[in-house]
Scaffold this motif. Structure first.
Motif, PDB file in Angstrom:
ATOM      1  N   PRO A   1      11.276  -6.358  -4.854  1.00 25.24           N
ATOM      2  CA  PRO A   1      10.522  -7.581  -5.066  1.00 25.24           C
ATOM      3  C   PRO A   1       9.104  -6.909  -5.643  1.00 25.24           C
ATOM      4  N   GLY A   2       8.608  -7.521  -6.724  1.00 28.47           N
ATOM      5  CA  GLY A   2       7.216  -7.301  -7.071  1.00 28.47           C
ATOM      6  C   GLY A   2       6.248  -8.501  -6.135  1.00 28.47           C
ATOM      7  N   ALA A   3       5.333  -9.065  -6.698  1.00 27.60           N
ATOM      8  CA  ALA A   3       4.396  -9.779  -6.118  1.00 27.60           C
ATOM      9  C   ALA A   3       5.090 -11.112  -6.241  1.00 27.60           C
ATOM     10  N   ILE A   4       5.225 -11.495  -4.908  1.00 26.30           N
ATOM     11  CA  ILE A   4       5.956 -12.686  -4.741  1.00 26.30           C
ATOM     12  C   ILE A   4       5.183 -13.698  -3.629  1.00 26.30           C
TER      13      ILE A   4
ATOM     14  N   PRO B   1       3.441   4.460  -6.590  1.00 27.59           N
ATOM     15  CA  PRO B   1       2.336   4.571  -5.259  1.00 27.59           C
ATOM     16  C   PRO B   1       1.522   3.593  -5.194  1.00 27.59           C
ATOM     17  N   TRP B   2       0.888   3.332  -3.844  1.00 29.68           N
ATOM     18  CA  TRP B   2       0.097   2.342  -3.488  1.00 29.68           C
ATOM     19  C   TRP B   2      -1.007   2.684  -2.362  1.00 29.68           C
ATOM     20  N   PRO B   3      -2.010   3.124  -3.196  1.00 26.92           N
ATOM     21  CA  PRO B   3      -3.285   3.777  -2.346  1.00 26.92           C
ATOM     22  C   PRO B   3      -3.712   2.647  -1.152  1.00 26.92           C
TER      23      PRO B   3
ATOM     24  N   SER C   1       1.783   3.912   4.476  1.00 31.11           N
ATOM     25  CA  SER C   1       2.773   3.787   5.390  1.00 31.11           C
ATOM     26  C   SER C   1       3.862   3.148   4.923  1.00 31.11           C
ATOM     27  N   TYR C   2       3.371   2.130   4.065  1.00 29.39           N
ATOM     28  CA  TYR C   2       4.420   1.278   3.625  1.00 29.39           C
ATOM     29  C   TYR C   2       5.252   1.761   2.409  1.00 29.39           C
ATOM     30  N   ALA C   3       4.444   2.283   1.531  1.00 24.41           N
ATOM     31  CA  ALA C   3       4.941   3.097   0.210  1.00 24.41           C
ATOM     32  C   ALA C   3       5.917   4.275   0.705  1.00 24.41           C
TER      33      ALA C   3
ATOM     34  N   PRO D   1       4.300 -15.504   2.881  1.00 21.84           N
ATOM     35  CA  PRO D   1       3.024 -15.199   3.805  1.00 21.84           C
ATOM     36  C   PRO D   1       2.423 -14.019   3.656  1.00 21.84           C
ATOM     37  N   ILE D   2       3.295 -12.776   3.487  1.00 22.40           N
ATOM     38  CA  ILE D   2       2.619 -11.583   3.585  1.00 22.40           C
ATOM     39  C   ILE D   2       1.726 -11.463   2.551  1.00 22.40           C
ATOM     40  N   ASN D   3       1.369 -12.165   1.658  1.00 20.56           N
ATOM     41  CA  ASN D   3       0.530 -12.157   0.312  1.00 20.56           C
ATOM     42  C   ASN D   3      -0.410 -13.452   0.403  1.00 20.56           C
ATOM     43  N   ALA D   4      -0.314 -14.251   1.441  1.00 19.47           N
ATOM     44  CA  ALA D   4      -1.072 -15.431   1.239  1.00 19.47           C
ATOM     45  C   ALA D   4      -2.590 -15.233   1.431  1.00 19.47           C
ATOM     46  N   ALA D   5      -2.992 -14.297   2.317  1.00 21.36           N
ATOM     47  CA  ALA D   5      -4.331 -14.067   2.245  1.00 21.36           C
ATOM     48  C   ALA D   5      -4.983 -13.489   1.054  1.00 21.36           C
ATOM     49  N   LYS D   6      -4.115 -12.547   0.607  1.00 20.52           N
ATOM     50  CA  LYS D   6      -4.529 -12.118  -0.619  1.00 20.52           C
ATOM     51  C   LYS D   6      -4.637 -13.030  -2.058  1.00 20.52           C
ATOM     52  N   PHE D   7      -3.674 -13.949  -1.988  1.00 22.82           N
ATOM     53  CA  PHE D   7      -3.584 -14.704  -3.048  1.00 22.82           C
ATOM     54  C   PHE D   7      -4.575 -15.942  -3.153  1.00 22.82           C
TER      55      PHE D   7
ATOM     56  N   SER E   1      13.511  -3.566  -0.510  1.00 22.95           N
ATOM     57  CA  SER E   1      12.723  -2.460  -0.507  1.00 22.95           C
ATOM     58  C   SER E   1      11.470  -2.863  -1.412  1.00 22.95           C
ATOM     59  N   SER E   2      10.997  -2.429  -2.427  1.00 21.56           N
ATOM     60  CA  SER E   2       9.816  -3.058  -3.196  1.00 21.56           C
ATOM     61  C   SER E   2       9.582  -2.250  -4.355  1.00 21.56           C
ATOM     62  N   VAL E   3       8.623  -2.836  -5.215  1.00 26.88           N
ATOM     63  CA  VAL E   3       8.268  -1.971  -6.293  1.00 26.88           C
ATOM     64  C   VAL E   3       7.564  -0.707  -5.820  1.00 26.88           C
ATOM     65  N   HIS E   4       7.179  -0.644  -4.473  1.00 19.93           N
ATOM     66  CA  HIS E   4       6.325   0.401  -4.101  1.00 19.93           C
ATOM     67  C   HIS E   4       7.302   1.450  -3.649  1.00 19.93           C
ATOM     68  N   GLU E   5       8.739   1.416  -3.784  1.00 25.84           N
ATOM     69  CA  GLU E   5       9.592   2.622  -3.688  1.00 25.84           C
ATOM     70  C   GLU E   5       9.424   3.474  -5.022  1.00 25.84           C
TER      71      GLU E   5
ATOM     72  N   GLY F   1       8.669  -7.520 -14.663  1.00 21.47           N
ATOM     73  CA  GLY F   1       8.170  -6.215 -15.292  1.00 21.47           C
ATOM     74  C   GLY F   1       7.102  -5.503 -14.502  1.00 21.47           C
ATOM     75  N   MET F   2       6.644  -5.585 -13.505  1.00 12.67           N
ATOM     76  CA  MET F   2       5.617  -4.706 -12.746  1.00 12.67           C
ATOM     77  C   MET F   2       5.989  -3.320 -12.794  1.00 12.67           C
ATOM     78  N   THR F   3       7.245  -3.170 -12.768  1.00 16.01           N
ATOM     79  CA  THR F   3       7.552  -1.503 -12.729  1.00 16.01           C
ATOM     80  C   THR F   3       7.603  -1.041 -14.130  1.00 16.01           C
TER      81      THR F   3
ATOM     82  N   MET G   1       6.970  -5.155   7.158  1.00 16.99           N
ATOM     83  CA  MET G   1       5.523  -5.503   7.395  1.00 16.99           C
ATOM     84  C   MET G   1       4.706  -4.511   6.553  1.00 16.99           C
ATOM     85  N   GLU G   2       3.464  -4.668   6.455  1.00 14.61           N
ATOM     86  CA  GLU G   2       2.536  -3.825   5.790  1.00 14.61           C
ATOM     87  C   GLU G   2       1.193  -3.792   6.195  1.00 14.61           C
ATOM     88  N   ILE G   3       0.592  -2.738   6.418  1.00 17.16           N
ATOM     89  CA  ILE G   3      -0.926  -2.580   6.989  1.00 17.16           C
ATOM     90  C   ILE G   3      -1.774  -1.845   6.040  1.00 17.16           C
TER      91      ILE G   3
HETATM   92  C1  BGC Z   1       4.077  -6.161  -1.232  1.00 19.72           C
HETATM   93  C2  BGC Z   1       3.144  -7.156  -1.684  1.00 19.72           C
HETATM   94  C3  BGC Z   1       2.298  -6.806  -3.130  1.00 19.72           C
HETATM   95  C4  BGC Z   1       3.593  -6.119  -4.154  1.00 19.72           C
HETATM   96  C5  BGC Z   1       3.144  -6.029  -5.270  1.00 19.72           C
HETATM   97  C6  BGC Z   1       4.995  -5.980  -2.388  1.00 19.72           C
HETATM   98  O1  BGC Z   1       5.942  -4.858  -1.700  1.00 19.72           O
HETATM   99  O2  BGC Z   1       4.764  -6.832   0.018  1.00 19.72           O
HETATM  100  O3  BGC Z   1       1.888  -7.268  -0.638  1.00 19.72           O
HETATM  101  O4  BGC Z   1       1.592  -7.749  -3.588  1.00 19.72           O
HETATM  102  O5  BGC Z   1       4.616  -5.455  -3.365  1.00 19.72           O
HETATM  103  O6  BGC Z   1       2.032  -4.805  -5.375  1.00 19.72           O
END
Ligand code: BGC
Length: 261
Positions: A188-191, A151-153, A157-159, A194-200, A144-148, A249-251, A95-97
């Protein structure tokens, strides 16, 4: 398809939606037996069970809070009692906040840490203990995430949790390599989940995210699941301690893509 996966038993945490659902479904197509964990979405979990069984696998949905020892135990016990063992454990729930860090409440920090970091520890620990006790090879996959790495201002907490998952993965990969237990992460990058539904659903935000991806598109959960199937299979038999980025290629520092700098 990876023929060695047929009949293998997997636990997928957070399997009721998004990437977890896609991994369960893919494992089903591989003919695996899947414990689909969910926290608060029984309908989503039932859909995931159907996706597995429709595709040739077997599945059971199990409600459990993976940030607790009892939750992890319930998943393992269900796997062993119903499918006779465990071969692959996927720590997917997450999850992310979003919050400016100076305003981030301790409660929200703890919520994210409990799922994204402690959940990975508890899931890994119970799987490791089981594999060790059986003296059998084992396989753990941590989402994990690209945010391992990036950095993600406003998502500190998620990063922080994902950075932790990276070194936790590498550490236990090294600790248990001699036991034939492989441990890898997927970033994963941006997939499209549902975690991204509102944003996308906001066109401007969607376009902004796409502009940060060299491949110029959002990824699909199935593309992440393909990585999980490979890591679970014997085709990756000499791979441990990596993060497999599935990110278009986001990283790769896309801000430099036209030779700037
Ligand atoms: C997050 C997404 C975000 C993506 C790229 C993922 O780990 O869950 O919300 O779009 O990283 O920033």
């Amino acid at each position: 398809m990876y023929t060695d996966l047929k009949g293998k038993v997997a636990v997928v945490t957070g399997g009721s939606k998004g990437i977890g659902h896609a991994i369960a479904e893919r494992f089903g197509r591989e003919g695996m037996h899947v414990i689909i964990n969910y926290h608060s979405d029984p309908e989503g979990a039932a859909n995931a069970v159907k996706a597995v069984t429709d595709n040739g696998g077997q599945a059971i949905a199990v409600q459990a809070d993976i940030s607790t020892e009892a939750g992890a135990q319930k998943l393992l016990t269900t796997a062993v009692d119903n499918f006779g063992g465990l071969d692959v454990w996927v720590n997917n729930a997450g999850m992310e906040i979003k919050s400016p860090t100076h305003e981030l409440s301790l409660a929200d920090w703890n919520k994210v840490t409990a799922v994204d970091q402690t959940g990975v520890f508890l899931g890994s620990r119970i799987a490791l203990a089981y594999f060790k006790a059986q003296g059998k090879p084992g396989n753990i996959i941590n989402l994990s995430s690209v945010h391992e790495k990036i950095p993600w201002p406003t998502f500190a907490s998620y990063a922080a949790a994902k950075g932790s998952v990276k070194l936790f993965t590498q550490t236990i990969a090294m600790e248990y390599a001699k036991d034939n237990i492989r441990v890898n992460a997927i970033g994963p990058g941006a997939i499209n989940t549902p975690i991204n539904a509102a944003k996308f659903s906001d066109k401007a935000q969607y376009d902004k995210t796409v502009s940060m991806i060299p491949m110029n598109r959002i990824g699909t959960p199935a593309e992440v699941a393909a990585g999980a199937a490979w890591l679970a299979s014997a085709e990756s038999s000499y791979v441990t301690g990596i993060t497999l980025f599935v990110d278009g290629g986001m990283t790769l520092y896309p801000a430099f893509k036209d030779g700037q700098g």
